[in-house]
Design a protein around this motif. Structure first.
Motif, short mmCIF file in Angstrom:
data_model
loop_
_atom_site.label_atom_id
_atom_site.label_comp_id
_atom_site.label_asym_id
_atom_site.label_seq_id
_atom_site.Cartn_x
_atom_site.Cartn_y
_atom_site.Cartn_z
N TYR A 94 0.83 -1.21 0.00
CA TYR A 94 0.00 0.00 0.00
C TYR A 94 0.86 1.26 0.00
O TYR A 94 0.51 2.27 -0.64
CB TYR A 94 -0.96 0.02 1.19
N GLY A 95 1.99 1.20 0.70
CA GLY A 95 2.90 2.35 0.72
C GLY A 95 3.35 2.73 -0.69
O GLY A 95 3.31 3.89 -1.08
N PHE A 96 3.78 1.71 -1.47
CA PHE A 96 4.24 1.98 -2.83
C PHE A 96 3.08 2.40 -3.73
O PHE A 96 3.22 3.26 -4.60
CB PHE A 96 4.95 0.77 -3.40
N THR A 97 1.92 1.78 -3.52
CA THR A 97 0.75 2.14 -4.33
C THR A 97 0.33 3.58 -4.06
O THR A 97 0.03 4.34 -4.99
CB THR A 97 -0.41 1.19 -4.02
N ARG A 98 0.33 3.97 -2.79
CA ARG A 98 -0.07 5.34 -2.44
C ARG A 98 0.97 6.36 -2.92
O ARG A 98 0.62 7.47 -3.35
CB ARG A 98 -0.28 5.46 -0.93
N ALA A 99 2.26 5.97 -2.86
CA ALA A 99 3.32 6.88 -3.30
C ALA A 99 3.12 7.31 -4.74
O ALA A 99 3.44 8.44 -5.13
CB ALA A 99 4.68 6.23 -3.12
N GLU A 100 2.57 6.40 -5.54
CA GLU A 100 2.36 6.68 -6.96
C GLU A 100 1.39 7.84 -7.16
O GLU A 100 1.55 8.66 -8.06
CB GLU A 100 1.82 5.42 -7.64
N SER A 101 0.37 7.92 -6.29
CA SER A 101 -0.66 8.95 -6.47
C SER A 101 -0.46 10.15 -5.54
O SER A 101 -0.72 11.29 -5.93
CB SER A 101 -2.05 8.36 -6.24
N ALA A 102 -0.01 9.90 -4.31
CA ALA A 102 0.07 10.99 -3.31
C ALA A 102 1.48 11.53 -3.13
O ALA A 102 1.66 12.57 -2.49
CB ALA A 102 -0.45 10.48 -1.96
N TRP B 90 5.93 10.64 -2.45
CA TRP B 90 6.76 9.92 -1.49
C TRP B 90 6.82 10.61 -0.13
O TRP B 90 7.14 9.97 0.87
CB TRP B 90 8.18 9.74 -2.04
N SER B 91 6.56 11.91 -0.08
CA SER B 91 6.64 12.63 1.18
C SER B 91 5.30 12.71 1.91
O SER B 91 5.22 13.27 3.00
CB SER B 91 7.17 14.05 0.93
N ASP B 92 4.25 12.16 1.31
CA ASP B 92 2.94 12.14 1.94
C ASP B 92 3.01 11.45 3.30
O ASP B 92 3.68 10.42 3.45
CB ASP B 92 1.95 11.41 1.03
#
Length: 507
Positions: free
Chosen positions: A221-229, A231-233
């Motif tokens: 989920y971390g990598f999936t979210r990084a794609e849209s939000a 890396w610093s989210d």
């Protein structure tokens, strides 16, 4: 090593069993890409918002990636054949639910269920091969076929997804799984004979299940979210921190409990460790490329979904040739590292050609040879990788060792999509900032920036493949049949062939 009747007399139906196992693997791999092509149509029909559309992919990835180790352990405990058939039936039912979805909740739920049953099915399939094919030469052929399907199935999914979406409708990208699953389950039930004495009946490691599942879910989920939000989210960073804490706790737990979910002996043997690491890196590069080429061909070149799918054919042909012809023929003649290392390097050369992408790139001159080399290299490397993933493993650990292969691929795919997409997006933004003042055609600027971003990310993919080759050559030291471990001569043929067999007696 003592031999049993199972070793002396291989299962006469093993090649028929391979056909049904390969069919199931094809279904799982197809499903990973076929939905991507259908997603825009499904989003429109079901009223899924742009913010939520990623969950069609993410729900599957989280369930599948998070539960793979648990699925592998269930296969060892419950029996691989039974787990395989249950996984197929469940996958078919979840696919039917997805095809009949009337709203986004039904769609997301069906995708999560597909992931759950896929996590049962995938490790059971690979571990069945591991315990049924014990002869070195037969094992090479069987894993050559399996490796070709595992590598090329994703590209086939692009073609099938395009055809079904364009000529029927998106629901058929789900319904198409049902006949695959029914045929594979019926065939497996009547044909597969799992060797006796191969189960691990130790109690289930509940803390290990919880820690590994939560840790892998947090990582994916971390990598999936990084794609849209980005890396610093805050949530992205929190997911990565949680993943590290949970997975470290998992390793500590596995070192201490009596019956671990993932015995550390599976990971610490250098050949298997080398396979998991190098294969995961290679998948990072490959999955990112799938995404970029699909967008390049459809958005920049204006290809239809069907034409885009067929444009991937050279990669499929290369993978099948590399796996079944090159890998299978050489597996019993040269050490595996001399197939995996050069294979990844050939793939890197193919990827290097694709860094030349621009608005007017010729498909025949650049994209076709690039994809062909990529397919040849990956197919050649995948074949020994799939075989070595369960190299020298005890039958009781075959399921969880097989799950580790799928875990490295699934996590690699999630990392590849997010990491390379983020690199591409950054390069695209930088290009627009540098050239916006001089641009006369905004649409042309947008397309050129997109292609520049793709090329920048593909350069990273080249480096990742070179790293995968270096790891394979450095860590994998088992010899070919007729040679001892590390490639030194002196062992008898019988002894060396025994090295490539999986013992079928419980230890």
């Amino acid at each position: 090593m003592p031999k049993t009747a199972d070793t002396a007399l291989p299962d006469p139906s093993r090649w028929k069993a391979l056909a049904f196992i390969a069919l199931a693997q094809l279904m799982v791999v197809l499903d990973a890409t076929i939905v991507n092509i259908a997603l825009p149509s499904a989003q429109t029909d079901l009223g899924i918002s742009d913010g939520n559309k990623q969950w069609v992919i993410t729900a599957y990835a989280l369930a599948f990636g998070g539960l793979l180790l648990f699925g592998g352990r269930i296969a060892d405990l419950w029996g691989r054949k039974r787990t395989f058939v249950v996984g197929l039936i469940g996958f078919a039912l979840a696919s039917a639910l997805g095809g009949a979805a009337q709203n986004e909740a039904m769609m997301f739920g069906s995708r999560a269920l597909q992931g759950v049953f896929g996590a049962l099915l995938a490790p059971a399939a690979l571990s069945l091969l591991a315990v049924m094919f014990t002869d070195a030469k037969e094992r090479a052929k069987a894993f050559g076929i399996y490796g070709a399907i595992a590598g090329g199935g994703g590209a086939v999914g692009l073609i099938l997804g395009g055809l079904l979406t364009e000529y029927l409708n998106w629901r058929w990208t789900f319904y198409v799984n049902i006949p695959f699953a029914i045929v594979a389950a019926a065939g497996a039930y009547f044909v597969i004979r799992e060797p006796s004495g191969a189960r691990n009946r130790a109690p289930l490691d509940i803390p290990g299940v919880v820690l590994s599942t939560l840790g892998l879910v947090a990582l994916v989920y971390g990598f999936t979210r990084a794609e849209s939000a980005g890396w610093s989210d805050t949530l992205t960073v929190s997911m990565f921190v949680a993943a590290v804490v949970l997975l470290v706790a998992f390793v500590v737990t596995e070192a201490r409990v009596k019956s671990p979910l993932l015995p550390l002996r599976v990971l610490t043997e250098r050949n298997r460790g080398g396979v998991y690491l190098s294969l995961g890196l290679a998948i990072i590069a490959m999955f990112g490329l799938f995404l970029f080429l699909t967008y390049y061909l459809q958005v920049v070149k204006g290809y239809s979904p069907v034409k885009t799918g067929f444009a991937f054919m050279p990669m499929i042909v290369g993978m099948i040739t590399g796996s079944t012809q090159i890998g299978t023929r050489l597996m019993t003649r040269v050490p595996p590292r001399l197939l995996m290392g050069p294979g990844f390097l050939v793939a890197a050369v193919g990827m290097l050609l694709l860094t030349q992408l621009d608005l007017n790139t010729s498909y025949a001159a650049v994209i076709l040879p690039g994809m062909l080399l990529l397919g040849l290299g990956m197919g050649t490397a995948f074949m020994p990788a799939m075989s070595l993933a369960t190299h020298g493993i005890e039958p009781r650990d075959a399921g969880v060792a097989s799950a580790m292969v799928n875990t490295s691929q699934q996590v690699g795919g999630a990392i590849g999509t997010a990491l390379l997409n983020t690199i591409a997006a950054s390069a695209t933004t930088a290009y627009v900032a540098d050239h916006a003042a001089r641009a006369t055609d905004p649409r042309l600027l947008e397309l050129q920036a997109m292609v520049t971003g793709f090329a920048a990310a593909i350069w990273w993919a080249v480096g990742i493949l070179v790293a995968a080759a270096a790891i394979a050559i450095a860590l994998i030291n088992t010899g070919r049949p007729g040679m001892g471990s590390g490639g030194t001569t002196g062992a008898s043929d019988a002894d060396a062939e025994e090295e490539f067999r999986i013992p079928v007696v419980a230890h």
